[in-house]
Design an enzyme around this catalytic site. Structure first.
Site, PDB file in Angstrom:
ATOM      1  N   ALA A   1       0.819  -1.217   0.000  1.00 17.81           N
ATOM      2  CA  ALA A   1       0.000   0.000   0.000  1.00 17.81           C
ATOM      3  C   ALA A   1       0.849   1.261   0.000  1.00 17.81           C
ATOM      4  CB  ALA A   1      -0.883   0.010   1.236  1.00 17.81           C
TER       5      ALA A   1
ATOM      6  N   GLU B   1       2.667  -4.915   8.246  1.00 21.42           N
ATOM      7  CA  GLU B   1       1.559  -4.052   8.666  1.00 21.42           C
ATOM      8  C   GLU B   1       1.591  -3.682  10.138  1.00 21.42           C
ATOM      9  OE1 GLU B   1       1.381  -6.600   6.645  1.00 21.42           O
ATOM     10  OE2 GLU B   1       0.153  -6.076   4.907  1.00 21.42           O
TER      11      GLU B   1
ATOM     12  N   GLY C   1       0.457  -5.830   1.015  1.00 22.32           N
ATOM     13  CA  GLY C   1      -0.474  -6.210  -0.048  1.00 22.32           C
ATOM     14  C   GLY C   1       0.244  -6.853  -1.225  1.00 22.32           C
TER      15      GLY C   1
ATOM     16  N   GLU D   1       0.631 -10.366  -0.261  1.00 24.01           N
ATOM     17  CA  GLU D   1      -0.698 -10.998  -0.255  1.00 24.01           C
ATOM     18  C   GLU D   1      -1.127 -11.350  -1.683  1.00 24.01           C
ATOM     19  OE1 GLU D   1      -2.439  -7.849   2.320  1.00 24.01           O
ATOM     20  OE2 GLU D   1      -3.288  -9.555   3.416  1.00 24.01           O
TER      21      GLU D   1
END
Ligand code: NAD
Length: 709
Positions: free
Chosen positions: A67, A144, A121, A124
């Site tokens: 992100a 995170e 992300g 992920e």
């Protein structure tokens, strides 16, 4: 099918494999435009009969770093629909979860080819592919937690299915990145190849597509069956790590999501993950850590710094091989810099170098360093008793005794031996940099580099700018601190600079609280409850109480309880007795200490009373905030955020509480000032009265110091 190079996603077909390459910004942040382009490319490829499999690639520096953090700080903005902030929003489609589902449910095998970093992300997304190839130098992680968050796009469900719950917990709760070889060992990637976009990788992909049906990561059960069979396993495995986590709230949220994803179902876990993620994004703990992230970035650009003025540091010198000198030498050598350590005495030098060896051996046996790495580092450190060995160094950091005359003597000697362009730094904790510089021929090249103990571990360096320090000196010291992986913060000259000056105010209150009715255990417990790893008295016992005692005697100052302890031979852990009684390193409340404190109170005529935990907390923290406001007023620190970075990186202020100045804003500066007035009156101590603009904040009924948000 190839697209122009300026497109953020390009597709090229090689032997039936569609290489889809992300090329967006510096790190392929998964913003809205990239998500959309990626999903459109995938849809096209899905329909293309010539394509049998997909190789999803990034750029050499980044597959994707996840992100864009700034998006999290503006949840209302259109930007918030991108990256992690765009999770499940419905706007800015596809959001990250939808994109990830598209990859996972893709009708043809999708292989992620990881280069550079795959973080948050980005990882992920890679975990949703049907297999992963990694370049040898790649770094993978779910960081995170450093922002008070948990992975929000299936990471808590997919990671344990790939690497098992234990390893997944370790990665998510510490936020640490893993190397390609660790990822291969753990099952996070399936192959390591020099270039995951190469013909070899295409061949690997074709073979994979021909021999295996695309399996979804979410359907893999092998590594979670055992944990699924015994409910509570994940929580049990995580209990210790949650307590120690940088943000225990975010850590617990991640554990809850992972437990549900393993014990109930992947989808149930994904729902819990989404709920918890949204809750954490809105939490004050995450806001505090996002503030710190911004504050750290701002601290890298101090107003007085002209980065271009920095000179190269090829070799360094350290004076003093004691606790700090040894650690500083290790920190410099860790970055590949040859270091000459000069001592006054042979015995002290031998002791210091032996301690460095011992520390290195310990890090090898802990597994945090290879034997080859330790040997290499040790070979860079040379001991000497002769200042003439410093003639060709570019920077010297002095870490001798905390005594102005000793330091002035050393700087005068250095001045004679080193080159005129060599930077001279002192690691002094309290002494005036200008006083140290005064005796040298070139005061412009003198400044402070205040490291924290243990210096090879603690990240903070206060870079103290003296009144004569020139641009090249400041920039060189700052760049060196960055190069050795530290967090430098530029501060001005005053007694104790920023950190120790604020710490001193806290220590005065801690001692005062003992006189008025509290006991060491209560005070320490309150600060630990707030999130500090240690209370002031535990810290004092660890550092040794005799140093402060000697300093106070020399300066004609007193601290009645601490002095009485020292007078009875209680110097802390080193004498197995201080504020606590020790068995090894384990401290216990000691009735003798209670008696001693009661006696001191009685002698001074202070009537003891029950003191509430909230008063203890406020009495310890609010005067620090007050001192921080004075420090800002005086321009010793440039920004409130700098003070926060100093306290989090140097004094273990809990990151999820943002630092003292952030905390002041959080509870309200008006409230802080009001309470300070009250305590000033109650204690008859005018030094507690709210200072500078902390006071103005109340008078004008505004709240907030205008801290960066
Ligand atoms: P220390 O007593 O462990 O080490 C000081 C060393 O300097 C000794 O080995 C001594 O032999 C050597 N020395 C003294 N005079 C010398 C000279 N003229 N030339 C060469 N070597 C000389 O002390 P320390 O804890 O490492 O502290 C060193 C400095 O760092 C002090 O200024 C201290 O205030 C500061 N500091 C200490 C800490 C800490 O936690 N210990 C933290 C930050 C800063």
């Amino acid at each position: 099918m190839p697209g122009p190079a300026d497109q953020i996603v390009t597709v090229s077909l090689v032997d039936g494999v569609a290489r889809i390459t992300m090329n967006s910004g510096r790190v392929n942040a998964l913003g809205r435009a990239l998500r959309r382009a990626l999903s459109e490319a995938l849809m096209r490829v899905a329909r293309d009969r010539a394509v049998t499999a997909v190789l999803l690639l990034g750029q050499p520096e980044a597959f994707s770093a996840g992100a864009d953090v700034s998006e999290l700080n503006s949840p209302e903005s259109d930007n918030s629909q991108s990256g992690v902030a765009g999770l499940g929003s419905g706007v800015g489609r596809p959001d990250l979860r939808e994109l990830i589902a598209l990859v996972e449910d893709f009708p043809k095998p999708v292989i992620a080819g990881i280069t550079g970093v795959a973080l948050g992300g980005g990882l992920e997304l890679a975990m949703a592919a049907h297999a992963r190839i990694s370049a040898p130098g790649a770094r993978l992680g779910l960081p995170e937690i450093a922002l008070g968050l948990l992975p929000g796009a299936g990471g808590t469900g997919r990671l344990p299915r790939l690497v098992g719950p234990e390893r997944a917990l370790e990665m998510i709760l510490t936020g640490k990145e893993v190397s390609a070889s660790e990822a291969l060992r753990d099952g996070l990637v399936d192959a390591v190849m020099e270039d995951p976009g190469s013909p070899d990788a295409v061949r690997w992909t074709t073979e994979y597509a021909a021999t295996r049906a695309p399996g979804r990561t979410r359907d893999r059960t092998g590594k979670v069956t055992e944990a699924a069979a015994v409910p509570g396993t994940v929580s049990r495995l995580a209990a210790d790590a949650v307590r120690k986590a940088r943000d225990p709230y975010a850590a617990q949220a991640a554990v809850d999501a992972m437990s549900a994803g393993i014990e109930q179902s992947f989808d149930r876990g994904a729902n819990v993950e989404q709920e918890k993620f949204e809750e954490r994004v809105k939490s004050p703990e995450s806001a505090a850590q996002r503030h710190l992230f911004a504050a750290e970035r701002a601290a890298r650009r101090p107003a007085y710094l002209d980065t271009d003025a920095a000179r190269a540091v090829r070799r360094a010198g350290v004076v003093g091989a004691g606790t700090m000198g040894g650690g500083i030498a290790m920190a410099l050598a860790s970055a590949g810099m040859p270091v000459t350590v000069v001592e006054a005495e042979r015995a002290a030098l031998d002791r210091g170098l032996a301690q460095v060896q011992k520390n290195l051996a310990a890090s090898v046996s802990r597994g945090s360093r290879t034997q080859a790495g330790a040997t290499q580092l040790e070979s860079l450190i040379t001991g000497s008793l002769d200042y003439a060995d410093l003639t060709d160094v570019d920077l010297v950091i002095e870490a001798a005794f905390e005594d102005l005359q000793v330091k002035q003597g050393i700087f005068a000697t250095l001045d004679r031996f080193v080159r005129p362009d060599c930077v001279l730094a002192s690691n002094t904790s309290y002494l005036g940099i200008d006083d140290i510089a005064a005796g040298t021929r070139f005061p412009a090249r003198v400044l402070g580099m205040h490291f924290f103990s243990p210096a090879n571990v603690m990240p903070l360096v206060e870079v103290v700018r003296g009144s004569s320090t020139d641009d090249a000196t400041l920039a060189t010291a700052f760049a060196t601190a960055r190069r050795i992986g530290k967090t430098p913060v530029v501060v001005g000259v005053c007694h104790g600079f920023v950190g120790n000056r604020m710490l001193e105010v806290r220590s005065v209150q801690a001692e005062q609280l003992l006189l008025e009715g509290a006991l060491p255990g209560q005070v320490d417990q309150v600060l630990k409850g707030f999130g500090f790893r240690m209370g002031p008295f535990e810290m004092g016992d660890m550092a040794g109480l005799d140093i402060g005692w000697r300093n106070r005697k020399a300066g004609g100052r007193t601290a009645p309880v601490a002095d009485a302890l020292c007078e009875s031979g209680r110097f802390g852990q080193k004498t197995s007795a201080g504020y606590y009684a020790y068995v090894g390193r384990e401290g216990h409340d000691d009735p003798e200490v209670e008696q001693l404190i009661l006696e001191v109170s009685r002698k001074l005529g202070v009537s003891r009373r029950e003191i509430s935990d909230s008063e203890i907390l406020e009495r310890l923290l609010f005067p620090m905030i007050n001192e921080g406001a004075r420090i800002l007023d005086e321009g010793i620190a440039e920004r409130a955020g700098d003070i926060d970075v100093i306290w989090v990186k140097g004094y273990n202020w809990p990151a999820y509480r943002g630092g003292p100045m952030w905390y002041a804003d959080h509870v309200g500066t008006g409230y802080v000032a009001d309470r300070l007035r009250r305590y000033a009156e109650q204690c008859g101590d005018v030094s507690l009265l709210p200072a500078g603009f902390l006071s103005k904040a109340v008078d004008s009924a505004t709240s907030g110091l205008g801290l960066p948000g």
